[in-house]
Design an enzyme around this catalytic site. Sequence first.
Site, PDB file in Angstrom:
ATOM      1  N   LYS A  51       4.370   1.911  -1.355  1.00  0.00           N
ATOM      2  CA  LYS A  51       3.374   2.485  -0.442  1.00  0.00           C
ATOM      3  C   LYS A  51       2.572   3.642  -1.044  1.00  0.00           C
ATOM      4  O   LYS A  51       1.447   3.908  -0.626  1.00  0.00           O
ATOM      5  CB  LYS A  51       4.068   2.957   0.838  1.00  0.00           C
ATOM      6  CG  LYS A  51       4.541   1.841   1.758  1.00  0.00           C
ATOM      7  CD  LYS A  51       3.378   1.174   2.464  1.00  0.00           C
ATOM      8  CE  LYS A  51       3.851   0.236   3.571  1.00  0.00           C
ATOM      9  NZ  LYS A  51       2.729  -0.351   4.320  1.00  0.00           N
ATOM     10  N   SER A 302      10.081  -4.667  -2.536  1.00  0.00           N
ATOM     11  CA  SER A 302       9.059  -3.693  -2.149  1.00  0.00           C
ATOM     12  C   SER A 302       9.558  -2.287  -1.870  1.00  0.00           C
ATOM     13  O   SER A 302       8.775  -1.335  -1.929  1.00  0.00           O
ATOM     14  CB  SER A 302       8.294  -4.206  -0.922  1.00  0.00           C
ATOM     15  OG  SER A 302       9.190  -4.423   0.158  1.00  0.00           O
TER      16      SER A 302
END
Length: 403
Positions: A51, A302
Site C-alpha cells: 500500500k 500482498s
Amino acid sequence: MIDLKDIIEARDNLKGITHLTNLDLSTTFSNMAGAKVYLKTENLQKTGSFKIRGAYNKVAQLSEKEAQRGVIAASAGNHAQGVAMAAAKAGIPSVIVMPEGAPLSKVMATRDYGARVVLHGQVYDDAYQKAKEIQRSTEATFIHAFDDPHVIAGQGTIGLEILDQLPELDMVFVPIGGGGLASGVALAIKSRKPQVKVIGVEAEGAACMKASREAGKICNLTSASTIADGIAVKCPGNLTFDLIQQYVDDIVTVDDEEIASTILLLLERAKLVVEGAGAVALASVLYHKYPVAGKNVAVVVSGGNIDVNFISRIIEKGLVKAGRHIRLSTAMIDKPGSLQAFLHVIAQERGNVISINHDRTRTRLPLDQAIVEAVIETQSKEHGERIVQALEHRGFKVELVSL
C-alpha cells in the site's frame, strides 16, 4: 483514465522510497501446484504491505496548498499505514479512519507513523463514509484506498517489477478487495505482455468484484465477512471495476478455511508471516481454483500485517485439522500406576502430552474410576492413529474428542 506511462512515472516517484521486493521461486509450492510458483513478497515491503506504493505516489502529486491542509484516508489497516508513512515523509498531517474491528497491530502501527486514527464502523465501507464526512469539514485531501488513478499507478509498479524479474511469466495471481492492486498490476502487465494471464482472487465472503463482473455493473454486497480483513470490501471502485473488466482475465474465490491453511503453510514452509489478504492469491493456486499446470506463475503476497493473537489461533486450528494435535478421553481404574501406564504408552509411541486432566468427580462414573483427557502433539494423523491403537492394545478404551 490511467495508462502505462502513469505507472512508469510512479516507479520513478518511488525510487528510494519502497523496496524492490523479491520474486522467489518456491519449490514446495511449485510441487503442490504442479507449476513453477514464484512469490512476490510484498509482505516484506515497508509498512508490511504494497500500500505504501500507491499512497506515496498520490502524496507526491499534491500541490503546496493541498499539502498544508493535510490528507485523510479510510482503511482496514494497510492503506492506513501507507498513507501515514507517506504523509510523515512529506511532513504533512494525516487522519485515518479505520473500522472498529481493525487489528490492533495495524491501528498501533498507523499511530506510530504519526497519523490521528479515528475508529468507526464495522467494515471498510463504514470507515469510508466517516472519512468523507470529516474531509468535507477539514478540506484535507482524500486519498482513496483503491479508486484513484495515482494510487492505482503506484500499485501497478508491482506488475513492472514482476515482468523485469521473470520475463518468461505466464500467469499472475493478484488479491482483489476494492481492486486497486489488481487493476494496476493487470494494466502494467497487459500493456507490455498481453499474452500473460492475470487472475484476480477474492475472499468468498467478500466477492464484490466477482459479483459485479458477473452482473456487468457495480454491485454493493449486503455484508463482507472474511478473515482477510484487508480485502473485506462490499463495493468495488468505479475506476477499478472498469480496469479489471478490461485487463483481468478471470476472478476466482477462496474460503476462509483455505486462507487460514495457506497462512499456516506460508509460515511453516516458506518462513513468511502473511495476513489473510496476503494469502488469498497463493490459496487459489494451491487449491486449484484455476489451471496452472506447467506454467510460470507469479503470486502476489500482498501483506504481512497480521495480529499475533490471530496467528496463534490459526496455528492451533491448523494443527488440529492436520491431525497434529489430538484430544483423547478414557476411563481408567483410579489407583496408583494407572495414569503412569497410560502416559507410558503415549511416550513409547513418541507422542508429546501438552495438557492432561484427571477427573474422578463425574456423577455417573463408578467410584473406583476416573476420566482422563489428554491433548497430545503428534507428527501426523497416521501417528495419532498409531497412538490410539497402542492404547487400545493395552486395554484403554479411548475416545477422540473434538478440540
